[in-house]
Motif scaffolding. Structure first.
Motif, PDB file in Angstrom:
ATOM      1  N   GLY A 219       0.822  -1.205   0.000  1.00  0.00           N
ATOM      2  CA  GLY A 219       0.000   0.000   0.000  1.00  0.00           C
ATOM      3  C   GLY A 219       0.854   1.252   0.000  1.00  0.00           C
ATOM      4  O   GLY A 219       2.073   1.191  -0.206  1.00  0.00           O
ATOM      5  N   TRP A 220       0.217   2.343   0.272  1.00  0.00           N
ATOM      6  CA  TRP A 220       0.856   3.651   0.306  1.00  0.00           C
ATOM      7  C   TRP A 220       2.035   3.652   1.280  1.00  0.00           C
ATOM      8  O   TRP A 220       3.044   4.323   1.065  1.00  0.00           O
ATOM      9  CB  TRP A 220      -0.207   4.677   0.713  1.00  0.00           C
ATOM     10  N   GLY A 221       1.910   2.878   2.353  1.00  0.00           N
ATOM     11  CA  GLY A 221       2.943   2.827   3.375  1.00  0.00           C
ATOM     12  C   GLY A 221       4.279   2.293   2.884  1.00  0.00           C
ATOM     13  O   GLY A 221       5.296   2.453   3.557  1.00  0.00           O
ATOM     14  N   GLY A 276       1.999  -2.226   4.644  1.00  0.00           N
ATOM     15  CA  GLY A 276       1.726  -0.786   4.558  1.00  0.00           C
ATOM     16  C   GLY A 276       0.358  -0.467   3.976  1.00  0.00           C
ATOM     17  O   GLY A 276       0.203   0.453   3.209  1.00  0.00           O
ATOM     18  N   ILE A 277      -0.612  -1.277   4.375  1.00  0.00           N
ATOM     19  CA  ILE A 277      -1.990  -1.105   3.888  1.00  0.00           C
ATOM     20  C   ILE A 277      -2.890  -0.805   5.085  1.00  0.00           C
ATOM     21  O   ILE A 277      -2.850  -1.527   6.083  1.00  0.00           O
ATOM     22  CB  ILE A 277      -2.453  -2.390   3.166  1.00  0.00           C
ATOM     23  N   SER A 278      -3.687   0.245   4.969  1.00  0.00           N
ATOM     24  CA  SER A 278      -4.469   0.659   6.137  1.00  0.00           C
ATOM     25  C   SER A 278      -5.710  -0.189   6.362  1.00  0.00           C
ATOM     26  O   SER A 278      -6.202  -0.317   7.468  1.00  0.00           O
ATOM     27  CB  SER A 278      -4.870   2.124   6.004  1.00  0.00           C
ATOM     28  N   SER A 295      -0.626  -9.288   8.058  1.00  0.00           N
ATOM     29  CA  SER A 295      -0.514  -7.857   7.792  1.00  0.00           C
ATOM     30  C   SER A 295       0.629  -7.230   8.548  1.00  0.00           C
ATOM     31  O   SER A 295       0.815  -7.497   9.739  1.00  0.00           O
ATOM     32  CB  SER A 295      -1.800  -7.134   8.186  1.00  0.00           C
ATOM     33  N   ILE A 296       1.371  -6.400   7.850  1.00  0.00           N
ATOM     34  CA  ILE A 296       2.467  -5.657   8.464  1.00  0.00           C
ATOM     35  C   ILE A 296       2.148  -4.177   8.329  1.00  0.00           C
ATOM     36  O   ILE A 296       2.001  -3.670   7.215  1.00  0.00           O
ATOM     37  CB  ILE A 296       3.811  -5.966   7.770  1.00  0.00           C
ATOM     38  N   ASN A 297       1.969  -3.516   9.472  1.00  0.00           N
ATOM     39  CA  ASN A 297       1.640  -2.093   9.445  1.00  0.00           C
ATOM     40  C   ASN A 297       2.196  -1.463  10.717  1.00  0.00           C
ATOM     41  O   ASN A 297       2.017  -2.005  11.809  1.00  0.00           O
ATOM     42  CB  ASN A 297       0.116  -1.910   9.359  1.00  0.00           C
ATOM     43  N   SER A 298       2.863  -0.332  10.576  1.00  0.00           N
ATOM     44  CA  SER A 298       3.501   0.282  11.748  1.00  0.00           C
ATOM     45  C   SER A 298       2.500   0.907  12.719  1.00  0.00           C
ATOM     46  O   SER A 298       2.834   1.194  13.856  1.00  0.00           O
ATOM     47  CB  SER A 298       4.526   1.328  11.296  1.00  0.00           C
ATOM     48  N   ASN A 299       1.286   1.093  12.265  1.00  0.00           N
ATOM     49  CA  ASN A 299       0.271   1.652  13.146  1.00  0.00           C
ATOM     50  C   ASN A 299      -0.453   0.518  13.877  1.00  0.00           C
ATOM     51  O   ASN A 299      -1.148  -0.281  13.262  1.00  0.00           O
ATOM     52  CB  ASN A 299      -0.719   2.468  12.300  1.00  0.00           C
TER      53      ASN A 299
END
Ligand SMILES: Cc1cc2nc3c(=O)[nH]c(=O)nc-3n(C[C@H](O)[C@H](O)[C@H](O)COP(=O)(O)OP(=O)(O)OC[C@H]3O[C@@H](n4cnc5c(N)ncnc54)[C@H](O)[C@@H]3O)c2cc1C
Ligand SMILES: Nc1ncnc2c1ncn2[C@@H]1O[C@H](COP(=O)(O)O)[C@@H](O)[C@H]1O
Lengths: 343, 267
Positions: A219-221, A276-278, A295-299
């Motif tokens: 994603g955008w991330g 990096g996908i919300s 899923s891997i996302n820093s948030n």
């Protein structure tokens, strides 16, 4: 409802240039399942010119009967002639259900046919079920996928749906017996709409996203084209394909055909890894039928985690490089073991 | 060119979609406080109409079926440059599915009359059926083309249309009248000029009800809609949601394990 009414489930067998669209085979799989529940037949409707050779493939994927409307005037898809043929067949045989792929052709043809017959049509279905009376329940995403509505068509027949490519599963091809029936094609001389001046094909290479067993989606991330290559490397290691949300497509890191979601593709791989996908519904509707979702996302509060089996709340730049290294070493050691055994 | 009708649909602004909730009793969506905008693709349809008018003359008329509050959205289209608008508003239209909506819009087109082209967006973002173009054309007994990414006039009364399909394009040659629906690649909608906003104030919005259109009541509204809503749910997920924690090394170790467990690579 009239006498001729039966419970047959029809599938529009879409072909262009003598090639069947995968969605038609997927629909046959679903149609088989529905027809077996009500003890009825699956009928594929094949329209074109010199297309008879495709009929056995349809049988081998679940059709009991194939209606073939073969005529030079049907060689290339044109909306009005195809509508006419389809309408005549439906009026003559009175199917209970008609399933059509939500492709460029399907979304143009299906509503025209439904309006001519004056029956209901539900769009972009992601699931189809039967209620206790054997009526079709059509599950469609709305509002960008945030809500799912179930649509019924209680008082009109046939019950018609367009179905998202990738949402249903084709049966494995096997030798089956079915009946192939040539249909008489009677086209009126009246105005049949726009004439085709030319057809330009853009060839797409590589493994189609819908068929990949593993999809690594970004994603955008992911942040840049350079970082994007990490996804490609991971996908290669896992023998998979790379998917994307809309922003990477807009940025040019990924191509349009890689977009997953409401306005892209519906995929159901064995493993989906999102980076990096919300987790906006527009995207999630296209992937939430995946068997396993990582899923891997820093948030740590990213919405995508609600739809995930395995959650990694970290910066992907910390995770992907060592993950790739680790996988590389394992895949290698696995290979070397095999080689030594062969010796 | 005589007249071009552009179908515009007011839709809830997607920026506020997280505010949508469901009334558990009536099973309908609560959308109070969510402002409406013109369906994004309809702006592209309108832009295409304005461009044709600029090169070939004629009149651009907006057509919408919506409650009276839709006037605000329609003004936006008038500000962009449409000449006038027709708003179809009647309680008996409520609950219409795509077939019934097409029936009503077709009656609106006939009421306006004298058109060469009816332009729609390919799909609306809320209902997203993408069914109106083909169904409206069927009701009007006219040909139609969806997925339009280009159009140019050829001679006096023909169009050359580019249609996007999977892996390619089809070029079509069409006479008038014809119904078209556009994809976003077709053009870039213009910004609304300040003068446009002022001009829009004095442009005419004709309000019509079914008394004017006289569509068979059996064919419109809930009663005239073959599809019925059997259920509505806000999407829920049933996933394991296992959170991997620890040092980066721990996480990577566990990740590899989970990947192997999926059986997609051999071990
Ligand atoms: C009508 C319509 C149709 C649409 N159709 C689609 C569609 O089919 N498919 C689609 O995908 N979108 C579609 N969209 C767009 C969609 O609404 C979203 O804008 C899009 O899906 C968001 O993409 P994203 O998650 O990549 O970006 P964002 O929402 O910007 O999310 C980026 C995420 O990356 C995370 N991140 C940032 N840096 C890092 C890092 N270093 N490590 C790990 N994580 C990081 C952030 O925490 C954030 O959660 C559509 C929109 C509309 C209006
Ligand atoms: N109520 C409406 N009023 C005017 N135009 C509409 C309406 N509903 C749909 N349309 C048109 O049809 C297009 C496709 O919408 P849909 O088929 O609902 O996805 C829209 O982009 C509009 O141009």
């Amino acid at each position: 409802m009239d006498e001729k009414r039966n419970r047959d489930v029809w599938v529009f067998a879409e072909q262009r240039n003598g090639e069947l669209h995968d969605v038609s085979l997927e629909l046959l799989g679903k149609a088989r399942d529905l027809a077996d529940k009500t003890g009825s037949k699956v009928i594929a409707v094949l329209i074109g010119y010199h297309v008879r050779k495709l009929a056995q493939t349809l049988v081998n994927h679940g059709a009991d009967v194939v209606f073939v409307a073969d005529d030079t005037r049907l060689e290339n898809y044109r909306l009005l002639p195809y509508t006419h043929v389809f309408e005549s067949l439906i009026k003559e045989h009175g199917p209970d259900v008609v399933l059509i792929g939500a492709t460029a052709m399907g979304v143009e043809l299906a509503p025209r046919v439904a309006a001519r017959i004056r029956t209901g049509l539900s769009a972009h279905c992601i699931d189809l079920k039967l209620d206790e009376n054997g009526n079709l329940l059509q599950v469609v995403p709305g509002w960008g996928g945030g809500v799912v509505a179930t649509i019924a068509c209680p008082d009109h027949r046939p019950q018609m749906s367009t179905v998202m490519p990738g949402a249903m599963k084709a049966l494995p091809e096997e030798e089956r017996e079915g009946r192939i029936e040539e249909m008489y094609v009677d086209l009126p001389d009246s105005n049949m709409g726009p004439e085709i001046l030319g057809i330009e094909r853009v060839v797409a290479g590589e493994q189609p996203l819908e068929k990949a067993e593993v999809v690594v989606a970004g994603g955008w991330g992911v942040g840049s084209e350079e970082n994007w290559s990490l996804l490609e490397e991971l996908a290669r290691l896992l023998g998979g394909a790379v998917g994307a949300t809309r922003p990477p497509v807009d940025e040019g890191w990924a191509r349009e055909g890689q977009m997953v979601g409401q306005s892209g593709k519906t995929i159901r791989p064995t493993l989906y890894i999102g980076v990096g996908i919300s987790g906006v519904m527009h995207h999630v509707v296209g992937m939430d039928q995946s068997k396993n979702i990582i899923s891997i996302n820093s948030n740590p509060d990213a919405d995508i985690f609600e739809a995930s089996d395995v959650i990694v709340a970290e910066d992907f730049m910390k995770i992907l490089p060592p993950l790739i290294r680790e996988l590389k070493s394992r895949v290698k050691s696995w290979r070397s073991i095999n080689i030594s055994e062969e010796k | 060119m005589n007249r071009i009708i552009v179908c515009v649909k007011p839709v809830p602004d997607p920026k506020h979609w997280d505010k949508v909730s469901m009334d558990p009793e009536t099973k309908t969506l609560k959308r109070e406080g969510i402002p409406n905008i013109m369906n994004p693709l309809d702006k592209h349809a309108l832009e295409a109409a304005l461009a044709l008018r600029e090169s070939h003359g004629g009149e651009v008329v907006l057509l919408s079926m919506a409650p009276p509050f839709a006037k605000t959205t329609i003004r936006e289209g008038l500000a962009m440059g449409a000449d006038r608008a027709v708003l179809l508003s009647d309680r008996v239209f409520a609950g219409s599915d795509s077939l019934a909506t097409a029936e009503i819009l077709a009656a609106g087109c006939r009421w306006i009359g004298g058109f060469d082209i009816v332009l729609c967006g390919n799909l609306s973002i809320d209902g997203s059926t993408a069914q109106i173009c083909s169904q409206l054309a069927e009701m009007l007994d006219l040909p139609n083309v969806m997925h339009v990414t280009g159009m140019e006039e050829s001679g006096e009364d023909n169009l050359i249309i580019t249609q996007k399909i999977e892996n390619g394009y089809v070029k079509l040659f069409s006479g008038f009248p014809v119904v078209l629906s556009v994809r976003k690649e077709v053009n870039k909608p213009r910004y609304i000029p300040f003068t446009g906003i002022l001009a829009a104030e004095s442009k005419e919005i004709t309000m019509l009800s079914n008394k004017d259109l006289c569509v068979d009541p059996e064919r419109i509204g809930l009663k005239g809609s073959p599809t019925k809503m059997a259920g509505l749910e806000v999407r829920k997920f049933e996933r394991k949601k296992e959170k991997l924690e620890g040092t980066v090394d721990d996480i990577v170790e566990k990740l590899v394990e989970r990947i192997y467990q999926c059986g997609v690579i051999e071990c």
